[in-house]
Design a protein around this motif. Structure first.
Motif, PDB file in Angstrom:
ATOM      1  N   PRO A 122      44.164  47.044  44.976  1.00 28.49           N
ATOM      2  CA  PRO A 122      43.279  47.943  45.730  1.00 28.49           C
ATOM      3  C   PRO A 122      41.814  47.680  45.380  1.00 28.49           C
ATOM      4  CG  PRO A 122      44.177  49.108  43.854  1.00 28.49           C
ATOM      5  CD  PRO A 122      44.809  47.730  43.853  1.00 28.49           C
ATOM      6  N   LEU A 123      41.267  46.582  45.882  1.00 25.16           N
ATOM      7  CA  LEU A 123      39.879  46.247  45.569  1.00 25.16           C
ATOM      8  C   LEU A 123      38.920  47.104  46.380  1.00 25.16           C
ATOM      9  CD1 LEU A 123      39.947  42.336  45.493  1.00 25.16           C
ATOM     10  CD2 LEU A 123      40.065  43.922  43.565  1.00 25.16           C
ATOM     11  N   HIS A 124      37.868  47.532  45.724  1.00 25.36           N
ATOM     12  CA  HIS A 124      36.762  48.200  46.412  1.00 25.36           C
ATOM     13  C   HIS A 124      36.074  47.125  47.261  1.00 25.36           C
ATOM     14  CE1 HIS A 124      32.841  50.046  46.988  1.00 25.36           C
ATOM     15  NE2 HIS A 124      33.461  51.201  46.781  1.00 25.36           N
ATOM     16  N   PRO A 125      35.569  47.470  48.431  1.00 26.98           N
ATOM     17  CA  PRO A 125      34.910  46.454  49.263  1.00 26.98           C
ATOM     18  C   PRO A 125      33.823  45.664  48.525  1.00 26.98           C
ATOM     19  CG  PRO A 125      35.252  48.448  50.541  1.00 26.98           C
ATOM     20  CD  PRO A 125      35.674  48.767  49.126  1.00 26.98           C
ATOM     21  N   ALA A 126      33.126  46.295  47.600  1.00 23.58           N
ATOM     22  CA  ALA A 126      32.073  45.596  46.855  1.00 23.58           C
ATOM     23  C   ALA A 126      32.636  44.596  45.847  1.00 23.58           C
ATOM     24  CB  ALA A 126      31.185  46.607  46.134  1.00 23.58           C
ATOM     25  N   GLN A 127      33.944  44.627  45.600  1.00 22.78           N
ATOM     26  CA  GLN A 127      34.559  43.694  44.656  1.00 22.78           C
ATOM     27  C   GLN A 127      35.100  42.439  45.332  1.00 22.78           C
ATOM     28  OE1 GLN A 127      37.332  46.663  43.005  1.00 22.78           O
ATOM     29  NE2 GLN A 127      36.391  46.242  41.008  1.00 22.78           N
TER      30      GLN A 127
ATOM     31  N   GLY B 235      45.018  49.574  34.565  1.00 30.97           N
ATOM     32  CA  GLY B 235      43.869  50.082  35.297  1.00 30.97           C
ATOM     33  C   GLY B 235      42.777  49.059  35.544  1.00 30.97           C
ATOM     34  N   GLN B 236      43.051  47.807  35.193  1.00 32.92           N
ATOM     35  CA  GLN B 236      42.086  46.738  35.430  1.00 32.92           C
ATOM     36  C   GLN B 236      42.728  45.639  36.256  1.00 32.92           C
ATOM     37  OE1 GLN B 236      40.399  45.436  31.637  1.00 32.92           O
ATOM     38  NE2 GLN B 236      38.686  46.786  32.145  1.00 32.92           N
ATOM     39  N   GLY B 237      41.883  44.973  37.023  1.00 30.83           N
ATOM     40  CA  GLY B 237      42.318  43.782  37.727  1.00 30.83           C
ATOM     41  C   GLY B 237      42.101  42.585  36.834  1.00 30.83           C
ATOM     42  N   GLU B 238      42.957  41.598  36.969  1.00 31.99           N
ATOM     43  CA  GLU B 238      42.791  40.353  36.222  1.00 31.99           C
ATOM     44  C   GLU B 238      42.994  39.195  37.175  1.00 31.99           C
ATOM     45  OE1 GLU B 238      44.200  39.668  32.052  1.00 31.99           O
ATOM     46  OE2 GLU B 238      45.475  38.208  33.079  1.00 31.99           O
ATOM     47  N   LEU B 239      41.956  38.385  37.320  1.00 30.42           N
ATOM     48  CA  LEU B 239      41.989  37.178  38.137  1.00 30.42           C
ATOM     49  C   LEU B 239      41.842  35.998  37.194  1.00 30.42           C
ATOM     50  CD1 LEU B 239      41.877  35.591  40.818  1.00 30.42           C
ATOM     51  CD2 LEU B 239      39.414  36.092  40.890  1.00 30.42           C
ATOM     52  N   ALA B 240      42.821  35.107  37.204  1.00 23.79           N
ATOM     53  CA  ALA B 240      42.794  33.956  36.303  1.00 23.79           C
ATOM     54  C   ALA B 240      43.100  32.681  37.072  1.00 23.79           C
ATOM     55  CB  ALA B 240      43.808  34.137  35.175  1.00 23.79           C
ATOM     56  N   ILE B 241      42.367  31.638  36.744  1.00 23.99           N
ATOM     57  CA  ILE B 241      42.587  30.322  37.312  1.00 23.99           C
ATOM     58  C   ILE B 241      42.782  29.382  36.135  1.00 23.99           C
ATOM     59  CG2 ILE B 241      41.620  28.441  38.691  1.00 23.99           C
ATOM     60  CD1 ILE B 241      40.380  32.013  39.081  1.00 23.99           C
TER      61      ILE B 241
ATOM     62  N   GLN C  95      28.996  41.057  38.384  1.00 17.76           N
ATOM     63  CA  GLN C  95      29.000  41.848  39.614  1.00 17.76           C
ATOM     64  C   GLN C  95      30.251  42.713  39.705  1.00 17.76           C
ATOM     65  OE1 GLN C  95      28.491  38.985  42.773  1.00 17.76           O
ATOM     66  NE2 GLN C  95      26.268  39.136  42.674  1.00 17.76           N
ATOM     67  N   LEU C  96      31.329  42.242  39.109  1.00 16.88           N
ATOM     68  CA  LEU C  96      32.579  43.010  39.082  1.00 16.88           C
ATOM     69  C   LEU C  96      32.601  44.050  37.967  1.00 16.88           C
ATOM     70  CD1 LEU C  96      35.038  40.050  39.685  1.00 16.88           C
ATOM     71  CD2 LEU C  96      34.751  42.036  41.194  1.00 16.88           C
ATOM     72  N   GLU C  97      31.523  44.098  37.173  1.00 22.61           N
ATOM     73  CA  GLU C  97      31.471  44.938  35.983  1.00 22.61           C
ATOM     74  C   GLU C  97      32.617  44.588  35.046  1.00 22.61           C
ATOM     75  OE1 GLU C  97      31.050  49.096  36.966  1.00 22.61           O
ATOM     76  OE2 GLU C  97      29.669  48.625  38.595  1.00 22.61           O
TER      77      GLU C  97
ATOM     78  N   ARG D 203      41.787  27.785  31.035  1.00 30.42           N
ATOM     79  CA  ARG D 203      42.088  29.032  31.738  1.00 30.42           C
ATOM     80  C   ARG D 203      40.812  29.855  31.778  1.00 30.42           C
ATOM     81  NH1 ARG D 203      44.073  34.480  31.038  1.00 30.42           N
ATOM     82  NH2 ARG D 203      45.661  34.944  32.609  1.00 30.42           N
ATOM     83  N   VAL D 204      40.378  30.181  33.002  1.00 27.78           N
ATOM     84  CA  VAL D 204      39.197  31.010  33.220  1.00 27.78           C
ATOM     85  C   VAL D 204      39.691  32.328  33.801  1.00 27.78           C
ATOM     86  CG1 VAL D 204      37.005  31.189  34.444  1.00 27.78           C
ATOM     87  CG2 VAL D 204      37.815  28.964  33.691  1.00 27.78           C
ATOM     88  N   CYS D 205      39.266  33.430  33.202  1.00 29.45           N
ATOM     89  CA  CYS D 205      39.802  34.732  33.578  1.00 29.45           C
ATOM     90  C   CYS D 205      38.683  35.761  33.645  1.00 29.45           C
ATOM     91  CB  CYS D 205      40.836  35.139  32.529  1.00 29.45           C
ATOM     92  SG  CYS D 205      41.481  36.800  32.705  1.00 29.45           S
ATOM     93  N   VAL D 206      38.801  36.684  34.577  1.00 32.98           N
ATOM     94  CA  VAL D 206      37.909  37.843  34.611  1.00 32.98           C
ATOM     95  C   VAL D 206      38.774  39.091  34.697  1.00 32.98           C
ATOM     96  CG1 VAL D 206      37.549  37.773  37.131  1.00 32.98           C
ATOM     97  CG2 VAL D 206      35.879  38.930  35.671  1.00 32.98           C
ATOM     98  N   ARG D 207      38.454  40.066  33.837  1.00 39.85           N
ATOM     99  CA  ARG D 207      39.096  41.392  33.875  1.00 39.85           C
ATOM    100  C   ARG D 207      38.037  42.382  34.315  1.00 39.85           C
ATOM    101  NH1 ARG D 207      43.984  42.412  31.338  1.00 39.85           N
ATOM    102  NH2 ARG D 207      43.284  44.527  30.985  1.00 39.85           N
TER     103      ARG D 207
END
Length: 136
Positions: free
Chosen positions: A25-30, A73-79, A109-111, A125-129
């Motif tokens: 459930p991403l916020h449009p700004a994310q 409660g956090q999103g995690e995107l990893a490549i 920008q994703l805080e 591995r590059v990841c953002v939480r």
């Protein structure tokens, strides 16, 4: 991810893409910073992770993996890739790499918090939480 991968993959390359994603459930700004993070990480991996012959580490089939999940409660995107690994400390490389600076800017920008794990011959591995917001 598959569209970006297909557009950048060299013709005849053995490079494979694995997707392990769930709807979030991403916020449009994310949405845009997530897209920038994904595109930049894929571009970096396709350009730099693999040998000129297109092989992964130790002669393995070269693979890029994209993961997107909700965790606590956090999103995690990893490549991640199974390529040659970074040629130095990610923090030091980031001072001189426009690509790594773009990844950091998208994470901000994703805080969120970006993390890079890499070892010579073992891939990267590059990841953002980042926080998931209930915007319903």
């Amino acid at each position: 991810a598959a569209t970006r991968f297909g557009a950048q993959k060299a013709p005849g390359s053995r490079l494979a893409l694995e997707l392990d994603v769930e709807p979030l459930p991403l916020h449009p700004a994310q949405v845009i910073p997530c897209g920038i993070f994904l595109a930049e990480a894929l571009t970096n991996a396709i350009r730099h992770a693999f040998t000129e012959e297109g092989g992964g580490a130790a002669g393995e089939t070269p693979v890029l993996k994209v993961e997107l999940h909700a965790r606590g409660g956090q999103g995690e995107l990893a490549i991640s890739d199974n390529g040659r690994g970074l040629g130095g400390d990610p923090k030091e490389l980031g001072r001189h790499s426009f690509g790594l600076q773009c990844l950091q800017a998208a994470a901000e920008q994703l805080e969120g918090q970006m993390a890079i794990a890499s070892a010579p011959g073992e891939g990267t591995r590059v990841c953002v939480r980042f926080p998931l917001f209930d915007f319903r």
